[in-house]
Enzyme design. Structure first.
Site, PDB file in Angstrom:
ATOM      1  CG  HIS A 116      -1.900   0.992   1.414  1.00 39.34           C
ATOM      2  ND1 HIS A 116      -1.621   2.280   1.789  1.00 39.34           N
ATOM      3  CD2 HIS A 116      -3.240   0.928   1.250  1.00 39.34           C
ATOM      4  CE1 HIS A 116      -2.758   2.960   1.850  1.00 39.34           C
ATOM      5  NE2 HIS A 116      -3.754   2.162   1.527  1.00 39.34           N
TER       6      HIS A 116
ATOM      7  CG  ASP B  29       0.607  -2.404   5.899  1.00 43.05           C
ATOM      8  OD1 ASP B  29      -0.332  -2.608   6.688  1.00 43.05           O
ATOM      9  OD2 ASP B  29       0.502  -1.678   4.894  1.00 43.05           O
TER      10      ASP B  29
ATOM     11  CD  GLN C  21      -6.887  -4.513   3.963  1.00 43.76           C
ATOM     12  OE1 GLN C  21      -7.819  -5.270   4.275  1.00 43.76           O
ATOM     13  NE2 GLN C  21      -7.080  -3.230   3.724  1.00 43.76           N
TER      14      GLN C  21
ATOM     15  CE  LYS D 110      -7.240  -0.302   6.338  1.00 43.61           C
ATOM     16  NZ  LYS D 110      -8.013   0.203   5.200  1.00 43.61           N
TER      17      LYS D 110
ATOM     18  CB  CYS E 133      -3.727   3.431  -1.500  1.00 43.47           C
ATOM     19  SG  CYS E 133      -4.885   4.752  -1.227  1.00 43.47           S
TER      20      CYS E 133
HETATM   21  C1  LIG Z   1      -2.383  -2.829   3.499  1.00 43.68           C
HETATM   22  C2  LIG Z   1      -2.748  -1.459   3.981  1.00 43.68           C
HETATM   23  N1  LIG Z   1      -1.811  -0.709   4.568  1.00 43.68           N
HETATM   24  C3  LIG Z   1      -2.071   0.511   5.035  1.00 43.68           C
HETATM   25  C4  LIG Z   1      -3.324   1.064   4.923  1.00 43.68           C
HETATM   26  C5  LIG Z   1      -3.570   2.435   5.467  1.00 43.68           C
HETATM   27  O1  LIG Z   1      -4.447   2.360   6.531  1.00 43.68           O
HETATM   28  P1  LIG Z   1      -4.984   3.698   7.232  1.00 43.68           P
HETATM   29  O2  LIG Z   1      -5.573   4.532   6.128  1.00 43.68           O
HETATM   30  O3  LIG Z   1      -5.992   3.209   8.202  1.00 43.68           O
HETATM   31  O4  LIG Z   1      -3.832   4.361   7.874  1.00 43.68           O
HETATM   32  C6  LIG Z   1      -4.336   0.340   4.300  1.00 43.68           C
HETATM   33  C7  LIG Z   1      -5.677   0.926   4.099  1.00 43.68           C
HETATM   34  O5  LIG Z   1      -6.410   0.547   3.237  1.00 43.68           O
HETATM   35  C8  LIG Z   1      -4.034  -0.954   3.828  1.00 43.68           C
HETATM   36  O6  LIG Z   1      -4.968  -1.698   3.235  1.00 43.68           O
END
Ligand SMILES: Cc1ncc(COP(=O)(O)O)c(C=O)c1O
Length: 419
Positions: free
Chosen positions: A136, A213, A216, A239, A377
């Site tokens: 992401h 990260d 998900q 999430k 993203c």
């Molecule tokens: C894999 C992953 N990393 C990071 C993020 C960023 O999360 P946040 O917008 O809650 O900071 C997301 C959000 O969709 C994501 O799916």
């Protein structure tokens, strides 16, 4: 059909009662222009059960004050509840110690904290950071900013046509300059589950720390940070059936202690003079200012809720939904599933021949079906598959097979419109 009446027999067993679970989520009863909401945008944000809503209301009604700073009773109550939330989160991911859980505003801030606190201190000119094609943007851009500032270099693990990391290529990227690995546990764009435990073990043989990260992953499977042996693990509350504005950076205590603070301000100090400031111990060192107290307590209630259902049962039900949805969509001519990894979680990205994803999203919405369309993203993933965007259905444990049927029926409608 009333989705709440849809009972399911799943691999997770008859004890997994979706109708019972859905009754906890008031928002799932919504209809728009007579069409029942079919909420399949859970990877972007999941919904909140009444138990979490009630917990937030109880906090605001009878427990709210600022924390850590006063001796009055209300402040002591708020402080105790906030720290209890930290203990719940530590237990949920099996952190060794609760001080390894830093509350942040979400995954993005958690990764930025690691970048500023660890990266800016320990990564310099000529050093290398390994990321993957599946990241992401929030696990790309902070490291690029660091690389630009320090003269470091980003190396990228490629993927195959199924959307799986090429692990032999990953191993070849290591050299004496490698200082950090950043990898998504589960890809938000494709649903690929990455073999992070093996990747971490390999990085550690080279003395390289790994940031995972987990945005998900944490909502969909049991995550045990001690078993993974990751150095950092980031995720978001919204999430995870919790509120927005809250997330976690888990870090091994020894690493967090060596890091520099990210933000300066109240609560993160032991003493301040104009000549010198000394910093607080972890986790307070990384929680400057008034934190999102209510959101942290709400997230604590969310992980309580999920723990009662059980992450294994959640994973099994979601896998059943994913398998069924994959099968349904594969039967539709003109549908290309993007991301066909052997190990996937709760995400189904697809393209419809001759129809722009934004039109797919708009027309599905007219049937009440909420999916995400765009680059998610994750533009490097789109570039790899040579598509500008995809449509993405993403599942949660409260989704039903009937909702998958509604998705497939709605896609057929889109195809009729464009035929
Ligand atoms: C894999 C992953 N990393 C990071 C993020 C960023 O999360 P946040 O917008 O809650 O900071 C997301 C959000 O969709 C994501 O799916």
């Amino acid at each position: 059909m009333n989705m709440n009446q849809t009972a399911l027999k799943t691999r997770s067993g008859p004890a997994f009662d979706v109708a019972r679970i859905r009754a906890d989520f008031p928002i799932l009863n919504l209809s728009f222009e007579g069409k029942p909401l079919v909420y399949l945008d859970n990877a972007a944000s999941s919904q909140m059960p009444q138990q979490v809503i009630d917990r937030l209301a109880r906090y605001q009604t009878s427990q709210h004050a600022n924390i850590h700073r006063a001796v009055h009773t209300l402040s002591e109550i708020a402080t105790a509840e906030y720290e209890e939330a930290r203990r719940k989160l530590a237990r949920f991911i099996n952190a060794r110690e609760e001080r390894e859980v830093i509350f942040t505003s979400g995954t993005t801030e958690a990764i930025n904290l690691a970048m500023h606190g660890y990266g800016r201190k320990f990564i310099g000119a000529g050093d290398e950071i390994i990321l993957t094609t599946l990241e992401h943007h929030s696990n790309i851009v902070p490291w690029q900013m660091l690389a630009e500032e320090k003269g470091a270099r980003i190396r990228v693990v490629p993927i195959n046509d199924a959307g799986e990391l090429l692990i032999e290529d990953y191993k070849k990227l290591f050299n004496e300059h490698t200082k950090l690995v950043g990898v998504a546990h589960v890809s938000n764009a494709l649903g690929t589950v990455n073999p992070v435990k093996a990747m971490i073990a390999f990085a550690h043989t080279r003395g390289v720390p790994v940031l995972v990260d987990g945005a998900q992953a944490v909502p969909h499977r049991k995550v045990d940070v001690q078993d993974l042996d990751c150095d950092f693990y980031a995720f978001s509350g919204h999430k995870l059936c919790g509120p927005t504005g809250i997330g976690v950076l888990y870090g091994k205590a020894a690493l967090l202690e060596r890091m520099q603070p990210f933000k300066g301000g109240g609560d993160m100090i032991l003493s301040v003079t104009f000549e010198k400031t000394t910093y607080n111990v972890i986790p307070q060192k990384f929680e400057a200012g008034t934190p999102p107290i209510a959101a942290a307590i709400g997230l604590g209630a969310a992980v309580d809720y999920l723990s009662v259902i059980g992450m294994d049962a959640i994973a099994a039900h979601e896998l059943e939904l994913l398998d069924y949805a994959t099968d349904q969509l594969m039967r539709l001519p003109g549908v290309r599933i993007i991301g066909t990894a052997k190990d996937k979680a709760a995400v189904l990205s697809f393209a419809l021949e001759g129809v722009h994803p934004h039109d797919v999203g708009t027309l599905l919405n007219q049937d009440g079906v909420a999916v995400r369309t765009g680059h998610h993203c994750a533009q490097p993933v789109m570039q790899r598959f040579k598509v500008p965007a995809t449509s993405r259905a993403s599942f949660a444990f409260y989704n039903t097979m009937a909702e998958v049927d509604a998705l497939a029926a709605s896609i057929r409608n889109v195809q009729k419109v464009f035929s």
